[in-house]
Design a protein around this motif. Structure first.
Motif, PDB file in Angstrom:
ATOM      1  N   GLY A  78      40.248  45.690  36.175  1.00 46.74           N
ATOM      2  CA  GLY A  78      38.847  45.394  35.872  1.00 46.74           C
ATOM      3  C   GLY A  78      38.061  44.977  37.107  1.00 46.74           C
ATOM      4  N   ILE A  79      38.644  44.103  37.899  1.00 51.09           N
ATOM      5  CA  ILE A  79      37.985  43.669  39.141  1.00 51.09           C
ATOM      6  C   ILE A  79      37.849  44.842  40.105  1.00 51.09           C
ATOM      7  CG2 ILE A  79      38.196  42.217  41.188  1.00 51.09           C
ATOM      8  CD1 ILE A  79      37.338  40.693  38.699  1.00 51.09           C
ATOM      9  N   LEU A  80      38.879  45.667  40.179  1.00 53.61           N
ATOM     10  CA  LEU A  80      38.828  46.845  41.038  1.00 53.61           C
ATOM     11  C   LEU A  80      37.686  47.767  40.615  1.00 53.61           C
ATOM     12  CD1 LEU A  80      39.881  48.718  43.222  1.00 53.61           C
ATOM     13  CD2 LEU A  80      41.625  49.534  41.608  1.00 53.61           C
ATOM     14  N   TYR A  81      37.527  47.950  39.333  1.00 56.07           N
ATOM     15  CA  TYR A  81      36.448  48.799  38.811  1.00 56.07           C
ATOM     16  C   TYR A  81      35.078  48.240  39.183  1.00 56.07           C
ATOM     17  CZ  TYR A  81      33.708  51.482  35.380  1.00 56.07           C
ATOM     18  OH  TYR A  81      32.789  52.298  34.772  1.00 56.07           O
ATOM     19  N   LEU A  82      34.927  46.925  39.069  1.00 58.32           N
ATOM     20  CA  LEU A  82      33.657  46.294  39.427  1.00 58.32           C
ATOM     21  C   LEU A  82      33.339  46.497  40.908  1.00 58.32           C
ATOM     22  CD1 LEU A  82      33.868  42.894  37.481  1.00 58.32           C
ATOM     23  CD2 LEU A  82      32.438  44.888  36.930  1.00 58.32           C
ATOM     24  N   ILE A  83      34.358  46.389  41.759  1.00 57.98           N
ATOM     25  CA  ILE A  83      34.154  46.584  43.199  1.00 57.98           C
ATOM     26  C   ILE A  83      33.819  48.043  43.495  1.00 57.98           C
ATOM     27  CG2 ILE A  83      35.260  46.529  45.467  1.00 57.98           C
ATOM     28  CD1 ILE A  83      36.958  44.164  44.415  1.00 57.98           C
ATOM     29  N   ALA A  84      34.582  48.954  42.904  1.00 59.33           N
ATOM     30  CA  ALA A  84      34.408  50.387  43.177  1.00 59.33           C
ATOM     31  C   ALA A  84      33.019  50.885  42.782  1.00 59.33           C
ATOM     32  CB  ALA A  84      35.483  51.186  42.435  1.00 59.33           C
ATOM     33  N   GLN A  85      32.462  50.309  41.741  1.00 58.16           N
ATOM     34  CA  GLN A  85      31.137  50.719  41.281  1.00 58.16           C
ATOM     35  C   GLN A  85      30.039  50.456  42.311  1.00 58.16           C
ATOM     36  OE1 GLN A  85      31.135  48.570  37.421  1.00 58.16           O
ATOM     37  NE2 GLN A  85      30.628  50.541  36.515  1.00 58.16           N
TER      38      GLN A  85
END
Length: 230
Positions: A97-104
């Motif tokens: 989830g945190i990775l997704y937030l960063i990647a966005q």
């Protein structure tokens, strides 16, 4: 001072969070810069770092396949096994989830196109390896990984505080060889986290990365018991 089960829960959750965020993050955020070799080292270094950070608290399983293998070899209780696995899955989901937030934050990032470092076979495999090849790889690689874990942490191994290095480097080796085949799981939690966000093919093939590592972990533990001198 005795470590409580709640402390072990927190340790396993945090350790798995770091593994997914940094390991999968190396593929999603830095893959074009570091390539497969860099990704392999990111996974290995994540385990190595967490081994020394939380190993004295929970043993640093951060992987249901390891926990189940430890249960089968009598090194952990059934209650601890359930708590560990729940913590690992929650940690993996949080890491993804945190990775997704960063990647966005990158303008051209697309969950569908770029993913979250999920594992796959067939069309989901980095080099399009078939289901059979993927399953064999996950079983064999996990068996090797667990044999290293059981062996390096054995009382008779003489590795002492160096066990984490052997474990981390073995995971790096496995990734160097296996990334083109499945992206390398050898860890159901590591696969569950990204797959829940990506969905589609990653979710439909998730069973491979649950069954394969668990079977491989049991085989690795079984082989170790045949050689065990403890």
């Amino acid at each position: 001072m005795k470590v409580t089960l709640s402390q072990k829960f927190i340790a396993e959750l945090f350790g798995t969070f770091v593994l997914v965020l940094m390991g999968c993050g190396s593929a999603v955020l830095a893959g074009t810069h570091v390539g497969f070799l860099g990704i392999a080292f990111a996974f290995g270094l994540s385990v190595l770092a967490m081994a020394y950070a939380i190993g004295h608290i929970s043993g640093c399983h951060i992987n249901p396949a390891i926990t189940i293998s430890m249960l089968a070899t009598g090194k952990i209780s059934g209650k601890e096994t359930v708590v560990y696995i729940i913590a690992q899955i929650i940690g993996a989901i949080a890491g993804a989830g945190i990775l997704y937030l960063i990647a966005q934050g990158k303008g051209d990032y697309s969950l569908a196109a770029n993913g979250l470092g999920q594992n796959g076979v067939g069309e989901g495999s980095p080099d399009k390896y078939a289901l059979g090849s993927g399953m064999i790889a996950e079983i064999v690689f996990t068996a090797i990984f667990l044999l290293v874990i059981h062996g390096s942490t054995s009382k008779n191994a003489g590795t002492g505080s160096f066990a984490g290095i052997a474990i981390g480097l073995s995971l790096t080796l496995i990734h160097i060889v296996g990334i083109p085949v499945t992206g390398v799981s050898v860890n159901p939690a590591r696969s569950i986290g990204p797959a829940l966000f990506v969905g589609g093919e990653a979710l439909s093939s998730l069973w491979v990365f649950i069954v394969g590592p668990i079977v491989g972990g049991l085989i690795g533990g079984g082989i170790w018991k045949l050689m065990d001198r403890e």
